[in-house]
Design a protein around this motif. Structure first.
Motif, PDB file in Angstrom:
ATOM      1  N   ALA A 142      -9.561 -18.715 -10.297  1.00  0.00           N
ATOM      2  CA  ALA A 142      -8.780 -18.636 -11.534  1.00  0.00           C
ATOM      3  C   ALA A 142      -8.007 -19.911 -11.829  1.00  0.00           C
ATOM      4  O   ALA A 142      -7.669 -20.165 -12.980  1.00  0.00           O
ATOM      5  CB  ALA A 142      -7.807 -17.465 -11.468  1.00  0.00           C
ATOM      6  N   VAL A 143      -7.728 -20.717 -10.824  1.00  0.00           N
ATOM      7  CA  VAL A 143      -6.913 -21.921 -11.051  1.00  0.00           C
ATOM      8  C   VAL A 143      -7.604 -22.903 -11.983  1.00  0.00           C
ATOM      9  O   VAL A 143      -7.042 -23.258 -13.022  1.00  0.00           O
ATOM     10  CB  VAL A 143      -6.495 -22.564  -9.709  1.00  0.00           C
ATOM     11  N   PRO A 144      -8.829 -23.378 -11.679  1.00  0.00           N
ATOM     12  CA  PRO A 144      -9.450 -24.291 -12.651  1.00  0.00           C
ATOM     13  C   PRO A 144      -9.754 -23.614 -13.985  1.00  0.00           C
ATOM     14  O   PRO A 144      -9.668 -24.254 -15.028  1.00  0.00           O
ATOM     15  CB  PRO A 144     -10.725 -24.770 -11.954  1.00  0.00           C
ATOM     16  N   LEU A 145     -10.077 -22.308 -13.952  1.00  0.00           N
ATOM     17  CA  LEU A 145     -10.326 -21.606 -15.211  1.00  0.00           C
ATOM     18  C   LEU A 145      -9.068 -21.547 -16.072  1.00  0.00           C
ATOM     19  O   LEU A 145      -9.126 -21.750 -17.282  1.00  0.00           O
ATOM     20  CB  LEU A 145     -10.835 -20.192 -14.940  1.00  0.00           C
ATOM     21  N   ALA A 146      -7.931 -21.286 -15.447  1.00  0.00           N
ATOM     22  CA  ALA A 146      -6.673 -21.231 -16.201  1.00  0.00           C
ATOM     23  C   ALA A 146      -6.358 -22.594 -16.814  1.00  0.00           C
ATOM     24  O   ALA A 146      -5.999 -22.686 -17.992  1.00  0.00           O
ATOM     25  CB  ALA A 146      -5.531 -20.769 -15.298  1.00  0.00           C
ATOM     26  N   PHE A 147      -6.517 -23.662 -16.040  1.00  0.00           N
ATOM     27  CA  PHE A 147      -6.253 -24.999 -16.577  1.00  0.00           C
ATOM     28  C   PHE A 147      -7.251 -25.348 -17.685  1.00  0.00           C
ATOM     29  O   PHE A 147      -6.898 -25.985 -18.670  1.00  0.00           O
ATOM     30  CB  PHE A 147      -6.293 -26.059 -15.482  1.00  0.00           C
ATOM     31  N   TRP A 148      -8.502 -24.934 -17.511  1.00  0.00           N
ATOM     32  CA  TRP A 148      -9.508 -25.203 -18.533  1.00  0.00           C
ATOM     33  C   TRP A 148      -9.132 -24.511 -19.836  1.00  0.00           C
ATOM     34  O   TRP A 148      -9.185 -25.103 -20.898  1.00  0.00           O
ATOM     35  CB  TRP A 148     -10.885 -24.758 -18.043  1.00  0.00           C
ATOM     36  N   PHE A 149      -8.717 -23.246 -19.750  1.00  0.00           N
ATOM     37  CA  PHE A 149      -8.318 -22.535 -20.963  1.00  0.00           C
ATOM     38  C   PHE A 149      -7.035 -23.108 -21.548  1.00  0.00           C
ATOM     39  O   PHE A 149      -6.858 -23.118 -22.766  1.00  0.00           O
ATOM     40  CB  PHE A 149      -8.172 -21.036 -20.700  1.00  0.00           C
ATOM     41  N   LEU A 150      -6.130 -23.588 -20.701  1.00  0.00           N
ATOM     42  CA  LEU A 150      -4.903 -24.196 -21.218  1.00  0.00           C
ATOM     43  C   LEU A 150      -5.193 -25.477 -21.994  1.00  0.00           C
ATOM     44  O   LEU A 150      -4.411 -25.881 -22.847  1.00  0.00           O
ATOM     45  CB  LEU A 150      -3.915 -24.470 -20.084  1.00  0.00           C
ATOM     46  N   SER A 151      -6.321 -26.124 -21.691  1.00  0.00           N
ATOM     47  CA  SER A 151      -6.683 -27.343 -22.413  1.00  0.00           C
ATOM     48  C   SER A 151      -7.270 -27.037 -23.787  1.00  0.00           C
ATOM     49  O   SER A 151      -7.486 -27.936 -24.580  1.00  0.00           O
ATOM     50  CB  SER A 151      -7.680 -28.172 -21.590  1.00  0.00           C
ATOM     51  N   LYS A 152      -7.541 -25.774 -24.064  1.00  0.00           N
ATOM     52  CA  LYS A 152      -8.113 -25.359 -25.350  1.00  0.00           C
ATOM     53  C   LYS A 152      -7.006 -24.858 -26.269  1.00  0.00           C
ATOM     54  O   LYS A 152      -5.970 -24.389 -25.816  1.00  0.00           O
ATOM     55  CB  LYS A 152      -9.140 -24.230 -25.157  1.00  0.00           C
ATOM     56  N   ALA A 153      -7.251 -24.925 -27.558  1.00  0.00           N
ATOM     57  CA  ALA A 153      -6.299 -24.380 -28.524  1.00  0.00           C
ATOM     58  C   ALA A 153      -6.222 -22.870 -28.341  1.00  0.00           C
ATOM     59  O   ALA A 153      -7.237 -22.195 -28.205  1.00  0.00           O
ATOM     60  CB  ALA A 153      -6.749 -24.720 -29.952  1.00  0.00           C
ATOM     61  N   SER A 154      -5.038 -22.343 -28.322  1.00  0.00           N
ATOM     62  CA  SER A 154      -4.782 -20.909 -28.161  1.00  0.00           C
ATOM     63  C   SER A 154      -5.391 -20.352 -26.878  1.00  0.00           C
ATOM     64  O   SER A 154      -5.829 -19.206 -26.838  1.00  0.00           O
ATOM     65  CB  SER A 154      -5.321 -20.120 -29.354  1.00  0.00           C
ATOM     66  N   GLY A 155      -5.412 -21.130 -25.827  1.00  0.00           N
ATOM     67  CA  GLY A 155      -5.995 -20.677 -24.567  1.00  0.00           C
ATOM     68  C   GLY A 155      -5.007 -20.045 -23.619  1.00  0.00           C
ATOM     69  O   GLY A 155      -5.384 -19.608 -22.538  1.00  0.00           O
ATOM     70  N   GLU A 156      -3.728 -19.966 -24.016  1.00  0.00           N
ATOM     71  CA  GLU A 156      -2.707 -19.434 -23.114  1.00  0.00           C
ATOM     72  C   GLU A 156      -2.978 -17.986 -22.723  1.00  0.00           C
ATOM     73  O   GLU A 156      -2.798 -17.595 -21.573  1.00  0.00           O
ATOM     74  CB  GLU A 156      -1.305 -19.534 -23.732  1.00  0.00           C
ATOM     75  N   VAL A 157      -3.434 -17.186 -23.662  1.00  0.00           N
ATOM     76  CA  VAL A 157      -3.705 -15.770 -23.378  1.00  0.00           C
ATOM     77  C   VAL A 157      -4.838 -15.645 -22.371  1.00  0.00           C
ATOM     78  O   VAL A 157      -4.752 -14.881 -21.409  1.00  0.00           O
ATOM     79  CB  VAL A 157      -4.030 -15.002 -24.679  1.00  0.00           C
ATOM     80  N   TRP A 158      -5.910 -16.421 -22.578  1.00  0.00           N
ATOM     81  CA  TRP A 158      -7.028 -16.393 -21.634  1.00  0.00           C
ATOM     82  C   TRP A 158      -6.599 -16.878 -20.262  1.00  0.00           C
ATOM     83  O   TRP A 158      -7.005 -16.314 -19.242  1.00  0.00           O
ATOM     84  CB  TRP A 158      -8.183 -17.247 -22.146  1.00  0.00           C
ATOM     85  N   ALA A 159      -5.795 -17.941 -20.210  1.00  0.00           N
ATOM     86  CA  ALA A 159      -5.326 -18.471 -18.928  1.00  0.00           C
ATOM     87  C   ALA A 159      -4.511 -17.413 -18.186  1.00  0.00           C
ATOM     88  O   ALA A 159      -4.716 -17.195 -16.983  1.00  0.00           O
ATOM     89  CB  ALA A 159      -4.486 -19.735 -19.149  1.00  0.00           C
TER      90      ALA A 159
END
Length: 175
Positions: A142-159
Motif C-alpha cells: 500500500a505504501v507505493p500505491l498510496a504515494f502513487w495515488f497522492l501524485s494524482k489529482a483527487s487521489g487522496e481518497v484512493w490513497a
C-alpha cells in the motif's frame, strides 16, 4: 521531452524494467521453491492458517489478516499449501517492486529515477520482510500505491483507501 519528464525514450526502458521485475519475481519464486521447507520463522504458521482456512472455512488461530484468504484462493486453485505461501510472498514482492517503478516514473532526474528503482528492486530488506513477515509484506504494498495515488489529482481518497486496506493485512500500518 514532455513536461512530466516521461519522454518517448523512457518507454523502452520502462518496458525492460517491467520485464526485469517480472523475471525477478519468477526467479525469487524459483529460489523459494528450491528449498524443501518454507523460509522464515513463521512460514509454517502461515501454512497452518491457510490450510485450516481452506479445509474448514475458518482460521485455526484467530487472526484478522487478509493474507490467509489470499493463500486460500491459491490453494483452491490447486496449489499446495507451501506453494500458496510462496506465491503470496512472491506476489507481494512483485507488486511492491512494480508499483515502486510506476512511482519512480514521476521522478524528473533519470539517474535518480533509475537509482531509486534499483535500490528497491535489489533491496535485501524488502526480500527479508516479504519472507520473514508476509503480513507486513502485504501491507507494504500500500505504501507505493498510496504515494502513487497522492501524485494524482483527487487521489487522496484512493490513497487513504489503500492504506486502510493495508491495515487489513497488518495492523501496524493503521497508525
Amino acid at each position: 521531452m514532455n513536461p512530466s519528464g516521461r519522454g518517448k525514450a523512457f518507454q523502452p526502458v520502462l518496458l525492460v524494467l517491467e520485464g526485469a521485475t517480472l523475471l525477478g519475481a519468477a526467479l525469487f519464486f524459483h529460489q523459494m521453491a528450491a528449498h524443501p521447507f518454507l523460509q522464515g520463522a513463521d512460514g509454517y504458521y502461515y501454512a497452518l492458517q491457510a490450510d485450516w482456512l481452506a479445509r474448514t472455512g475458518h482460521l485455526r488461530i484467530p487472526d484478522s489478516s487478509l493474507i490467509f484468504s489470499l493463500m486460500e484462493i491459491f490453494q483452491k486453485g490447486g496449489f499446495s499449501t507451501e506453494t500458496a505461501v510462496r506465491l503470496a510472498e512472491t506476489l507481494f514482492l512483485f507488486l511492491i517492486t512494480l508499483t515502486s517503478l510506476w512511482l519512480a516514473r514521476g521522478i524528473q532526474n533519470p539517474a535518480f529515477r533509475y537509482s531509486a528503482f534499483g535500490w528497491i528492486f535489489l533491496s535485501p530488506s524488502l526480500f527479508f520482510t516479504v519472507i520473514e513477515f508476509p503480513k507486513m509484506g502485504g501491507a507494504l504494498l500500500a505504501v507505493p500505491l498510496a504515494f502513487w495515488f497522492l501524485s494524482k489529482a483527487s487521489g487522496e481518497v484512493w490513497a487513504c483507501g489503500f492504506l486502510l486496506l493495508a491495515g487489513l493485512f497488518h495492523k501496524a500500518v493503521l497508525p
